[in-house]
Write a protein that holds these residues in place. Structure first.
Motif, mmCIF file in Angstrom:
data_model
loop_
_atom_site.group_PDB
_atom_site.id
_atom_site.type_symbol
_atom_site.label_atom_id
_atom_site.label_comp_id
_atom_site.label_asym_id
_atom_site.label_seq_id
_atom_site.Cartn_x
_atom_site.Cartn_y
_atom_site.Cartn_z
ATOM 1 N N HIS A 54 1.023 -1.203 0.114
ATOM 2 C CA HIS A 54 -0.014 0.042 0.041
ATOM 3 C C HIS A 54 0.795 1.141 0.002
ATOM 4 O O HIS A 54 2.108 1.282 -0.063
ATOM 5 C CB HIS A 54 -0.909 -0.044 1.217
ATOM 6 C CG HIS A 54 -1.678 -1.082 1.156
ATOM 7 N ND1 HIS A 54 -2.756 -1.516 0.380
ATOM 8 C CD2 HIS A 54 -1.842 -2.230 2.028
ATOM 9 C CE1 HIS A 54 -3.495 -2.468 0.523
ATOM 10 N NE2 HIS A 54 -2.909 -3.022 1.644
ATOM 11 N N VAL A 114 2.763 7.237 3.376
ATOM 12 C CA VAL A 114 2.278 8.430 3.808
ATOM 13 C C VAL A 114 3.512 9.068 4.194
ATOM 14 O O VAL A 114 4.179 8.734 5.184
ATOM 15 C CB VAL A 114 1.321 8.466 4.544
ATOM 16 C CG1 VAL A 114 1.025 9.860 5.091
ATOM 17 C CG2 VAL A 114 0.236 7.931 3.879
ATOM 18 N N VAL A 168 -5.664 8.728 -4.544
ATOM 19 C CA VAL A 168 -5.560 7.967 -3.422
ATOM 20 C C VAL A 168 -6.595 7.089 -3.260
ATOM 21 O O VAL A 168 -6.090 5.641 -2.964
ATOM 22 C CB VAL A 168 -5.662 8.992 -2.160
ATOM 23 C CG1 VAL A 168 -5.615 8.245 -0.914
ATOM 24 C CG2 VAL A 168 -4.472 10.091 -1.973
ATOM 25 N N ILE A 203 2.281 9.460 -0.714
ATOM 26 C CA ILE A 203 1.528 10.350 -0.551
ATOM 27 C C ILE A 203 2.210 11.567 0.453
ATOM 28 O O ILE A 203 2.297 11.089 1.648
ATOM 29 C CB ILE A 203 0.082 9.977 0.067
ATOM 30 C CG1 ILE A 203 -0.618 8.691 -0.860
ATOM 31 C CG2 ILE A 203 -0.862 11.017 0.248
ATOM 32 C CD1 ILE A 203 -1.740 7.967 -0.376
ATOM 33 N N LEU A 255 -3.197 15.758 8.700
ATOM 34 C CA LEU A 255 -3.431 14.443 9.419
ATOM 35 C C LEU A 255 -4.347 14.950 10.808
ATOM 36 O O LEU A 255 -4.770 14.088 11.307
ATOM 37 C CB LEU A 255 -2.143 13.951 9.848
ATOM 38 C CG LEU A 255 -1.251 13.225 8.704
ATOM 39 C CD1 LEU A 255 -0.156 12.722 9.303
ATOM 40 C CD2 LEU A 255 -2.284 12.222 8.183
ATOM 41 N N TYR A 311 -9.611 13.302 5.836
ATOM 42 C CA TYR A 311 -8.060 12.741 5.287
ATOM 43 C C TYR A 311 -7.979 11.397 5.830
ATOM 44 O O TYR A 311 -7.395 10.585 5.148
ATOM 45 C CB TYR A 311 -7.278 13.891 5.367
ATOM 46 C CG TYR A 311 -7.453 14.998 4.184
ATOM 47 C CD1 TYR A 311 -7.029 14.785 2.751
ATOM 48 C CD2 TYR A 311 -8.129 16.236 4.666
ATOM 49 C CE1 TYR A 311 -7.173 15.810 1.954
ATOM 50 C CE2 TYR A 311 -8.055 17.221 3.779
ATOM 51 C CZ TYR A 311 -7.845 16.874 2.283
ATOM 52 O OH TYR A 311 -7.837 17.855 1.405
ATOM 53 N N LEU A 336 -7.479 8.068 3.852
ATOM 54 C CA LEU A 336 -5.996 7.242 3.908
ATOM 55 C C LEU A 336 -6.105 5.877 4.295
ATOM 56 O O LEU A 336 -5.669 4.948 3.809
ATOM 57 C CB LEU A 336 -4.833 8.117 4.573
ATOM 58 C CG LEU A 336 -4.494 9.423 4.083
ATOM 59 C CD1 LEU A 336 -3.760 10.120 5.066
ATOM 60 C CD2 LEU A 336 -3.674 9.117 2.985
ATOM 61 N N LYS A 337 -6.818 5.801 5.416
ATOM 62 C CA LYS A 337 -7.163 4.295 6.244
ATOM 63 C C LYS A 337 -7.768 3.357 5.182
ATOM 64 O O LYS A 337 -7.417 2.139 4.875
ATOM 65 C CB LYS A 337 -8.011 4.465 7.398
ATOM 66 C CG LYS A 337 -8.130 3.240 8.249
ATOM 67 C CD LYS A 337 -8.711 3.557 9.520
ATOM 68 C CE LYS A 337 -8.841 2.093 10.124
ATOM 69 N NZ LYS A 337 -9.611 2.161 11.376
ATOM 70 N N VAL A 357 -2.532 2.060 4.136
ATOM 71 C CA VAL A 357 -1.047 2.665 4.267
ATOM 72 C C VAL A 357 -0.150 1.675 4.952
ATOM 73 O O VAL A 357 -0.297 1.165 6.016
ATOM 74 C CB VAL A 357 -1.294 3.994 5.514
ATOM 75 C CG1 VAL A 357 0.220 4.368 5.898
ATOM 76 C CG2 VAL A 357 -2.124 4.843 4.959
ATOM 77 N N LEU A 383 4.100 4.974 7.511
ATOM 78 C CA LEU A 383 4.263 6.481 7.852
ATOM 79 C C LEU A 383 5.356 6.867 8.124
ATOM 80 O O LEU A 383 6.065 6.469 9.040
ATOM 81 C CB LEU A 383 3.133 6.569 8.889
ATOM 82 C CG LEU A 383 2.779 8.166 9.082
ATOM 83 C CD1 LEU A 383 1.162 8.321 9.177
ATOM 84 C CD2 LEU A 383 3.582 8.846 10.105
ATOM 85 N N LEU A 404 -4.838 5.410 11.791
ATOM 86 C CA LEU A 404 -4.570 4.747 10.312
ATOM 87 C C LEU A 404 -4.584 3.239 10.827
ATOM 88 O O LEU A 404 -3.888 2.453 9.871
ATOM 89 C CB LEU A 404 -3.256 5.260 9.742
ATOM 90 C CG LEU A 404 -3.597 6.835 9.392
ATOM 91 C CD1 LEU A 404 -2.202 7.257 8.845
ATOM 92 C CD2 LEU A 404 -4.540 6.802 8.146
#
Length: 350
Positions: free
Chosen positions: A83, A86, A128, A136, A143, A148, A152-153, A157, A160, A189
């Motif tokens: 994945h 971020v 995304v 990303i 965040l 957002y 993202l979740k 992800v 990070l 996340l």
């Protein structure tokens, strides 16, 4: 515990007793991809260790000096992870610069920040959602937005990254309160592995970064701060006239571009005006200039439209200009960490 390895120039500190295998299966493939994408034929101290740990799913704090290639430590693994990666970055200009450079290497990246138009933001969100971007880039402020985080979740992800991680620490020299919310974002996340990267971190700052980010069982990779290509010199002066004469001589005798750091905005303005009166190609950069003007000045320096930037500490975070030949501290910086990081912006091309 410290692990002795084949690179004695840096230290590897792991928080548990298991040593890394001598060569993970991904190592040869990583180097092959580094050659193909970036033209890199060997890894620098600390890079391979960080990438191997990241691919194992470990939390990692990487402390690598300026010009040591911190960005590669997450840009390359991102190509192998299932994945997106971020990247939390403090500067929009730095995010833009990295996105453009990644595009040159055929790596898909997208940024989510306040500069996007409504149409650009929709396109970024679509990218995304489709999972079509390997990296990303986000500001820490983004965040804090539940929408957002949910985006993202849902997309997934794998890693990070907290770039310029000393910004997380209240003991660091560039503390930024928005970074304190990154820990909550990690939890929202689903606790992906965290890679925190910085060029300078005392033991106190390193411990604080780990604590503030809630990093469990982290590996710490600390490379040597030695930069053989840099020479350090002190010129003893008794007044501003002597300082200015030394700067004139340095500029006359040294090729290439340079940065002069001052401790105050007033000093930056005064020195810049004097340099202009002496016919020296210079600009100034500080926090009281409009954002658009700062961006224009930075781009002009990167494009060699003038030789010299007179700046406060506001200038330099993420500056990747390889041919800076001198860095002058006209006044004392606020800390030894700031001094080292600012001095380290010289000679990035070796």
């Amino acid at each position: 515990m410290q692990i002795e390895g084949d690179m004695p120039s840096h230290e590897r500190v792991l928080s548990h007793a298991e040593e890394l295998p001598h060569a993970l299966p991904q190592t040869r493939e990583l180097l092959g991809e580094a050659r193909r994408r970036f033209g890199i034929r060997h890894f620098r101290g600390g890079q391979k260790e960080i990438m191997e740990l990241v691919l194992q799913g470990r939390n990692v704090l990487g402390i690598l000096p300026t010009a040591a290639g911190k960005s590669l430590c997450f840009q390359l693994p991102a190509l192998f992870l299932p994945h997106a990666t971020v990247v939390v970055s403090p500067l929009i200009s730095l995010m833009q610069d990295q996105q453009e450079k990644l595009a040159d290497h055929d790596i898909q990246a997208v940024k989510l920040d306040s500069t996007l138009s409504a149409a650009q933001e929709r396109d970024a969100v679509d990218d995304v959602q489709r999972g079509s971007r390997e990296l990303i880039y986000v500001t820490p402020e983004r965040l804090t937005n539940p929408e957002y985080l949910a985006l993202l979740k849902t997309a997934g992800v794998s890693l990070l990254v907290v770039d310029e991680a000393h910004c997380v620490s209240q003991w660091g020299h560039d503390f930024r309160p928005a970074y304190l919310d990154v820990r909550n974002a990690v939890a929202a996340l689903g606790h992906p592995p965290v890679l925190a990267l910085t060029a300078t971190a005392t033991l106190q700052v390193a411990d604080d970064v780990i604590r503030q980010l809630g990093m469990k069982d982290p590996a710490v990779v600390r490379a040597s701060i030695d930069r053989p290509g840099l020479a350090f010199e002190v010129h003893r002066t008794v007044n501003d006239e002597m300082k200015r004469n030394i700067i004139k001589t340095l500029i006359a005798e040294t090729e290439g571009t340079g940065i002069v750091y001052t401790a105050t905005i007033r000093a930056a303005e005064e020195l810049w005006q004097w340099l202009q009166s002496e016919g020296i190609s210079a600009e100034r950069y500080h926090g009281k200039l409009r954002a658009g003007e700062r961006e224009e000045i930075q781009q002009g320096f990167m494009a060699n439209r003038y030789r010299l930037i007179v700046a406060t500490k506001a200038f330099g975070l993420g500056i990747d200009k390889p041919d800076i030949r001198f860095v002058v501290h006209y006044q004392f910086p606020d800390s030894i960490e700031s001094y080292y990081q600012e001095a380290g912006r010289g000679g990035r091309d070796g």
